[in-house]
Design an enzyme around this catalytic site. Structure first.
Site, mmCIF file in Angstrom:
data_model
loop_
_atom_site.group_PDB
_atom_site.id
_atom_site.type_symbol
_atom_site.label_atom_id
_atom_site.label_comp_id
_atom_site.label_asym_id
_atom_site.label_seq_id
_atom_site.Cartn_x
_atom_site.Cartn_y
_atom_site.Cartn_z
ATOM 1 N N ASP A 93 14.021 37.257 8.943
ATOM 2 C CA ASP A 93 15.362 37.455 9.487
ATOM 3 C C ASP A 93 15.394 38.693 10.383
ATOM 4 O O ASP A 93 15.986 38.676 11.467
ATOM 5 C CB ASP A 93 16.363 37.598 8.339
ATOM 6 C CG ASP A 93 17.759 37.947 8.833
ATOM 7 O OD1 ASP A 93 18.390 37.099 9.483
ATOM 8 O OD2 ASP A 93 18.217 39.078 8.578
ATOM 9 N N ASP A 148 16.118 28.979 5.613
ATOM 10 C CA ASP A 148 15.464 30.041 4.840
ATOM 11 C C ASP A 148 13.948 29.994 5.016
ATOM 12 O O ASP A 148 13.295 31.031 5.189
ATOM 13 C CB ASP A 148 15.793 29.896 3.352
ATOM 14 C CG ASP A 148 17.227 30.283 3.022
ATOM 15 O OD1 ASP A 148 17.903 30.856 3.896
ATOM 16 O OD2 ASP A 148 17.660 30.004 1.888
ATOM 17 N N GLU A 155 11.590 35.849 3.652
ATOM 18 C CA GLU A 155 12.787 35.467 4.407
ATOM 19 C C GLU A 155 13.485 36.709 4.961
ATOM 20 O O GLU A 155 13.950 36.728 6.110
ATOM 21 C CB GLU A 155 13.742 34.692 3.497
ATOM 22 C CG GLU A 155 15.057 34.307 4.150
ATOM 23 C CD GLU A 155 16.104 33.885 3.133
ATOM 24 O OE1 GLU A 155 17.271 33.736 3.528
ATOM 25 O OE2 GLU A 155 15.760 33.722 1.942
ATOM 26 N N GLU A 189 12.769 31.265 8.438
ATOM 27 C CA GLU A 189 12.746 32.729 8.461
ATOM 28 C C GLU A 189 11.581 33.268 7.641
ATOM 29 O O GLU A 189 10.892 34.212 8.066
ATOM 30 C CB GLU A 189 14.062 33.277 7.920
ATOM 31 C CG GLU A 189 15.246 33.036 8.845
ATOM 32 C CD GLU A 189 16.548 33.568 8.285
ATOM 33 O OE1 GLU A 189 17.419 33.954 9.091
ATOM 34 O OE2 GLU A 189 16.709 33.592 7.047
#
Length: 227
Positions: free
Chosen positions: A49, A118, A45, A121
């Protein structure tokens, strides 16, 4: 779980080198704890991101060449905010493949925006680790374009409408947007417009399309009125 989750890669013609990465990207900590796996999606994640941040920034920078830094930041935040990524996750059905612990499943974790975002990502992070930035960027752009297209609240500020409302509160005389000139080749043209009211020029703007130039002319007019 069988390899059905790899269907998420098919629209992008990606063949996984390490299928376990994608399974990890779908694994919530509650499931990892119950199954003593030692790994969940949090590290991936983090990577996803980072990819979203740079790709969305690059996309906005190129899509809106005359947008100011503050506005670009606001738009980027909206693009990759939790609710946007959760909507995307439902669209690609990533929530149907998430691995959740019994408690999280019972508390409707599969429908929680935070968990879906989440996993989106993390899945992008898995693509990056497995195939590198070029492939991850391609997927990220596809997803971001969907968010732009299907989430109307992400439209860039409509300065023309704001100016129209402001002017019409005091006058019935319509605004006119007049093209001043255009420069560049057909494939890379910049348009210059001015907005006029009652014969008075209120503002000027330029853009890669006529609509964009009109918007920035209206923005300049609004800034002048605000002073």
């Amino acid at each position: 779980m069988n390899n059905s989750y790899l269907q998420l890669l098919r629209p992008y013609h990606i063949l996984p080198k390490n299928p376990d990465l994608y399974l990890e990207a779908l694994t919530h900590s509650s499931y990892a704890n119950e199954e003593n796996l030692g790994k969940d999606y949090q590290r991936l994640e983090f990577m996803g991101d980072a990819v979203f941040q740079i790709v969305s920034a690059d996309m906005i920078f190129k899509k809106y060449p005359f947008m100011q830094e503050g506005e670009m930041t606001k738009l980027r935040i909206k693009l990759v905010q939790e609710v946007s990524l959760a909507q995307l996750g439902r669209h690609i059905k990533i929530n149907t493949y998430m691995r959740l612990g019994h408690g999280e499943e019972k508390s409707h974790g599969r429908d929680k925006d935070s968990l879906i975002a989440d996993c989106v990502e993390a899945f992008l992070g898995a693509i990056y680790i497995d195939h590198g930035f070029k492939v991850a960027k391609k997927v990220a752009l596809s997803w971001l374009n969907w968010i732009f297209k299907d989430l109307p609240d992400l439209e860039v500020n409509d300065y023309k409408s704001q100016l129209q409302e402001l002017i019409q509160s005091d006058s019935r005389e319509p605004l006119r947007y007049v093209e001043i000139k255009s420069l560049g080749s057909d494939n890379n043209k910049t348009f210059y417009f001015k907005v006029v009211h009652n014969g008075i020029e209120l503002g000027r703007g330029k853009g890669k399309t006529k609509k964009e130039a009109e918007q920035f002319a209206a923005k300049e007019a609004l800034l002048k009125v605000a002073k």
